[in-house]
Motif scaffolding. Structure first.
Motif, PDB file in Angstrom:
ATOM      1  N   THR A  72       0.808  -1.228   0.000  1.00 38.70           N
ATOM      2  CA  THR A  72       0.000   0.000   0.000  1.00 38.70           C
ATOM      3  C   THR A  72       0.839   1.276   0.000  1.00 38.70           C
ATOM      4  O   THR A  72       0.411   2.285  -0.557  1.00 38.70           O
ATOM      5  CB  THR A  72      -0.929   0.033   1.242  1.00 38.70           C
ATOM      6  OG1 THR A  72      -0.115  -0.098   2.418  1.00 38.70           O
ATOM      7  CG2 THR A  72      -1.940  -1.101   1.196  1.00 38.70           C
ATOM      8  N   ASP A  73       2.041   1.260   0.600  1.00 36.08           N
ATOM      9  CA  ASP A  73       2.842   2.496   0.703  1.00 36.08           C
ATOM     10  C   ASP A  73       3.354   2.977  -0.657  1.00 36.08           C
ATOM     11  O   ASP A  73       3.105   4.104  -1.080  1.00 36.08           O
ATOM     12  CB  ASP A  73       4.062   2.277   1.611  1.00 36.08           C
ATOM     13  CG  ASP A  73       3.675   1.969   3.047  1.00 36.08           C
ATOM     14  OD1 ASP A  73       2.542   2.308   3.436  1.00 36.08           O
ATOM     15  OD2 ASP A  73       4.508   1.384   3.757  1.00 36.08           O
ATOM     16  N   LEU A  74       4.133   2.123  -1.312  1.00 36.56           N
ATOM     17  CA  LEU A  74       4.868   2.574  -2.503  1.00 36.56           C
ATOM     18  C   LEU A  74       3.959   2.967  -3.678  1.00 36.56           C
ATOM     19  O   LEU A  74       4.264   3.959  -4.364  1.00 36.56           O
ATOM     20  CB  LEU A  74       5.895   1.515  -2.933  1.00 36.56           C
ATOM     21  CG  LEU A  74       6.988   1.213  -1.884  1.00 36.56           C
ATOM     22  CD1 LEU A  74       7.915   0.107  -2.390  1.00 36.56           C
ATOM     23  CD2 LEU A  74       7.796   2.458  -1.533  1.00 36.56           C
ATOM     24  N   PRO A  75       2.866   2.233  -3.933  1.00 36.46           N
ATOM     25  CA  PRO A  75       2.015   2.634  -5.067  1.00 36.46           C
ATOM     26  C   PRO A  75       1.519   4.070  -4.935  1.00 36.46           C
ATOM     27  O   PRO A  75       1.300   4.755  -5.938  1.00 36.46           O
ATOM     28  CB  PRO A  75       0.848   1.646  -5.004  1.00 36.46           C
ATOM     29  CG  PRO A  75       1.398   0.454  -4.311  1.00 36.46           C
ATOM     30  CD  PRO A  75       2.386   0.994  -3.298  1.00 36.46           C
ATOM     31  N   SER A  90      11.902   0.097  -3.704  1.00 35.82           N
ATOM     32  CA  SER A  90      12.198  -1.333  -3.834  1.00 35.82           C
ATOM     33  C   SER A  90      10.908  -2.107  -4.107  1.00 35.82           C
ATOM     34  O   SER A  90      10.738  -3.224  -3.621  1.00 35.82           O
ATOM     35  CB  SER A  90      12.865  -1.844  -2.553  1.00 35.82           C
ATOM     36  OG  SER A  90      11.992  -1.646  -1.448  1.00 35.82           O
ATOM     37  N   PHE A  91      10.023  -1.511  -4.886  1.00 33.04           N
ATOM     38  CA  PHE A  91       8.719  -2.112  -5.183  1.00 33.04           C
ATOM     39  C   PHE A  91       8.887  -3.543  -5.697  1.00 33.04           C
ATOM     40  O   PHE A  91       9.588  -3.788  -6.672  1.00 33.04           O
ATOM     41  CB  PHE A  91       8.016  -1.263  -6.244  1.00 33.04           C
ATOM     42  CG  PHE A  91       6.590  -1.675  -6.508  1.00 33.04           C
ATOM     43  CD1 PHE A  91       5.580  -1.340  -5.619  1.00 33.04           C
ATOM     44  CD2 PHE A  91       6.265  -2.404  -7.644  1.00 33.04           C
ATOM     45  CE1 PHE A  91       4.263  -1.723  -5.868  1.00 33.04           C
ATOM     46  CE2 PHE A  91       4.954  -2.786  -7.895  1.00 33.04           C
ATOM     47  CZ  PHE A  91       3.953  -2.449  -7.008  1.00 33.04           C
ATOM     48  N   ASP A  92       8.220  -4.511  -5.060  1.00 35.47           N
ATOM     49  CA  ASP A  92       8.450  -5.900  -5.464  1.00 35.47           C
ATOM     50  C   ASP A  92       7.179  -6.718  -5.688  1.00 35.47           C
ATOM     51  O   ASP A  92       7.235  -7.956  -5.678  1.00 35.47           O
ATOM     52  CB  ASP A  92       9.380  -6.604  -4.470  1.00 35.47           C
ATOM     53  CG  ASP A  92       8.752  -6.775  -3.097  1.00 35.47           C
ATOM     54  OD1 ASP A  92       7.613  -6.319  -2.882  1.00 35.47           O
ATOM     55  OD2 ASP A  92       9.412  -7.380  -2.224  1.00 35.47           O
ATOM     56  N   THR A  93       6.051  -6.067  -5.884  1.00 42.15           N
ATOM     57  CA  THR A  93       4.838  -6.821  -6.242  1.00 42.15           C
ATOM     58  C   THR A  93       4.835  -6.989  -7.757  1.00 42.15           C
ATOM     59  O   THR A  93       4.439  -6.089  -8.510  1.00 42.15           O
ATOM     60  CB  THR A  93       3.564  -6.078  -5.791  1.00 42.15           C
ATOM     61  OG1 THR A  93       3.688  -5.759  -4.411  1.00 42.15           O
ATOM     62  CG2 THR A  93       2.335  -6.946  -6.010  1.00 42.15           C
ATOM     63  N   HIS A  94       5.289  -8.146  -8.197  1.00 42.08           N
ATOM     64  CA  HIS A  94       5.646  -8.320  -9.600  1.00 42.08           C
ATOM     65  C   HIS A  94       4.521  -7.971 -10.563  1.00 42.08           C
ATOM     66  O   HIS A  94       4.713  -7.272 -11.560  1.00 42.08           O
ATOM     67  CB  HIS A  94       6.147  -9.741  -9.833  1.00 42.08           C
ATOM     68  CG  HIS A  94       6.977  -9.831 -11.056  1.00 42.08           C
ATOM     69  ND1 HIS A  94       6.434 -10.060 -12.298  1.00 42.08           N
ATOM     70  CD2 HIS A  94       8.295  -9.635 -11.242  1.00 42.08           C
ATOM     71  CE1 HIS A  94       7.391 -10.038 -13.194  1.00 42.08           C
ATOM     72  NE2 HIS A  94       8.532  -9.790 -12.584  1.00 42.08           N
ATOM     73  N   ALA A  95       3.319  -8.454 -10.248  1.00 46.29           N
ATOM     74  CA  ALA A  95       2.195  -8.277 -11.174  1.00 46.29           C
ATOM     75  C   ALA A  95       1.840  -6.805 -11.376  1.00 46.29           C
ATOM     76  O   ALA A  95       1.269  -6.425 -12.398  1.00 46.29           O
ATOM     77  CB  ALA A  95       0.974  -9.039 -10.666  1.00 46.29           C
TER      78      ALA A  95
END
Lengths: 323, 323
Positions: A72-75, A90-95
């Motif tokens: 929720t933070d980075l988006p 370091s966004f790592d939610t691949h989809a």
């Protein structure tokens, strides 16, 4: 270059340590959504400020390293601050990377800033290893093994089970599978073939241990597809033996040129996952600053960063000492 | 993109194989200083031409991959052809890289071309591993181990000894040293501590074997500083067991963030050194073409190439499949 850190959890503290080791970087402030008065940091001279202060510090900060969660933070944060600063995350939610990239790209381009997303080791250094290997030897196979190391997401999932006081989950690569890949055998590997999961669990007094163990082992996505072991230990033992956040793993690529096989392996053995990840973010901050200084803007990943931008050394020095 | 190969030894043949596997590359011609009529190549439709033809083929070739030796060929050839084409080479005489870079830079800039020098695996991929590691974790130590693999320079040195008919030299890393480095012990290692040299020698009839062995083991620079073993074998055994050109090795970097140690390792296990090196050169040719198409010019090394330029995939595809 003047650095700001947004968020002071494990990763933010890792970035702070890395910036302190980089002679060309100076930490100006840590920004927090918590009460700044409650946070003490390790860098003499740097401030702790509320995130509100970021509205007016464009002249004081060259790069803002955003240390928030991908869920929720980075988006929300990365596009917001890419409209004001060069940013790193370091966004790592691949989809969701395509959407995140597009949002950061739009904001950063409009502001003539650079926003580097998905920095770290996976995504990050492991991604680079995959890209280099596929580019050199097209048509081969890459295999990624994680561990032995602590998965914070899996540890959290165990902690949410009724009767669990604390837990630490280790992801462990299956050595036989790693060896097959290293030998260039190109095996077909299921999820279960590649990793096992070791859970060290502190139960609350009177909890039903068999029930906890069953709930862990059958948990969809997290554990059901793996060979999982559950070991109940005391809080003291957990604190003493398993308090660190080690991690690592390997990307192994197996390709060929006709009859000749070639195996490429990149591996990491990290005592502290957040401190190593923070060190990658600090190097990417250097690159973002320099790329922006040369007129570049928009969203980038480590794929788009010429390696020399990550180093404090000049081209001459790099060619003399590292080529 | 349309590719030319200058020189058709082991490396040129390796580049040809790599270009054939790259869907976006087409081999137009192999250029040779020998009689073109005496050379048959493996690519249907591609020509074999004298190097003289290069004076007038600027419209037919996008990138010229120069497969010559570092001692005398490349210092002359790469600047010469950088004035006409985007060029790639694998220049590896370390002490002369500054001069070579400057010469290629001047020629390429004047012609608005890109010249990428010192591509391959060392210099090349191993150099990148050193650069990434030092940039992420400043203040650590890098160690490079080569082998087990054939050193063509050392094999040639043995062949020049009186009484030697043929020879093959294997460079072998000392496993105990590798293990110390992998464990993050940061050992101080002498030349002798890091590698041994295994020599397989075919003697001419009636040659003095003891004299040959002594000449090898005491040869300055090549063998005197190493623990060297010499094994005399027949030409048949050499051809049967040691005809390939396997090589490889590891770059191991050991750094820290305060009390936490981190070890980064990049390793290669190659059945064919020239074919893998040729594959790196072909990927660099793609990058040179694209960088030049975007207006860049001058001398570059792999340090200056954003990784995405090496891949035939788009940014969207790379982020979706490799990040």
């Amino acid at each position: 270059m003047k650095i700001g850190i947004l968020g002071y959890g494990n990763l933010g503290k890792g970035v702070e340590k890395a910036v302190a080791k980089n002679d060309d970087q100076e930490l100006v402030a840590v920004f927090t959504r918590r009460d700044p008065a409650g946070i003490s940091i390790n860098t003499p001279g740097a401030k702790v400020l509320s995130t509100d202060a970021l509205e007016n510090m464009q002249d004081e900060i060259d790069v803002l390293i955003i240390c928030g969660g991908s869920a929720t933070d980075l988006p929300e944060m990365t596009p917001k601050y890419a409209a004001m600063y060069n940013v790193i995350d370091s966004f790592d939610t691949h989809a969701n990377i395509p959407t995140h990239f597009a949002n950061v790209d739009e904001a950063a381009k409009a502001a003539n800033k650079v926003g580097v997303i998905s920095c770290g080791w996976d995504p990050g250094m492991f991604s680079l290893s995959r890209l280099y290997a596929h580019s050199i030897l097209p048509g081969g196979n890459d295999y990624t093994f994680w561990g032995r190391g602590v998965s914070q997401g899996h540890s959290d999932a165990i902690r949410r089970i009724d009767g669990v006081a604390d837990a630490r989950q280790f992801t462990v690569p299956v050595e036989a599978a790693v060896e097959k890949v290293r030998n260039g055998e190109n095996p077909t590997l299921s999820t279960r073939d590649k990793h096992t999961r070791e859970c060290f669990v502190v139960a609350k007094e009177g909890a039903d241990l068999a029930k906890i163990e069953n709930e862990i082992k059958t948990m969809p996505n997290y554990f059901a597809d793996y060979d999982t072991t559950v070991t109940f230990i005391s809080q003291e033992e957990l604190n003493e033996k398993y308090s660190g956040l080690p991690h690592g793993g390997s990307v192994i690529y197996s390709g060929n040129t006709g009859d000749n096989k070639h195996v490429i392996e990149y591996s990491l053995k990290l005592d502290s996952n957040p401190e190593f990840t923070g060190s990658v973010l600090a190097a990417c901050a250097r690159a973002a600053y320099r790329m922006n200084s040369e007129g570049m803007s928009g969203a980038k990943t480590m794929f788009d960063i010429a390696p020399s931008y990550l180093s404090p050394l000049s081209g001459e020095e790099l060619r003399a000492h590292m080529l």
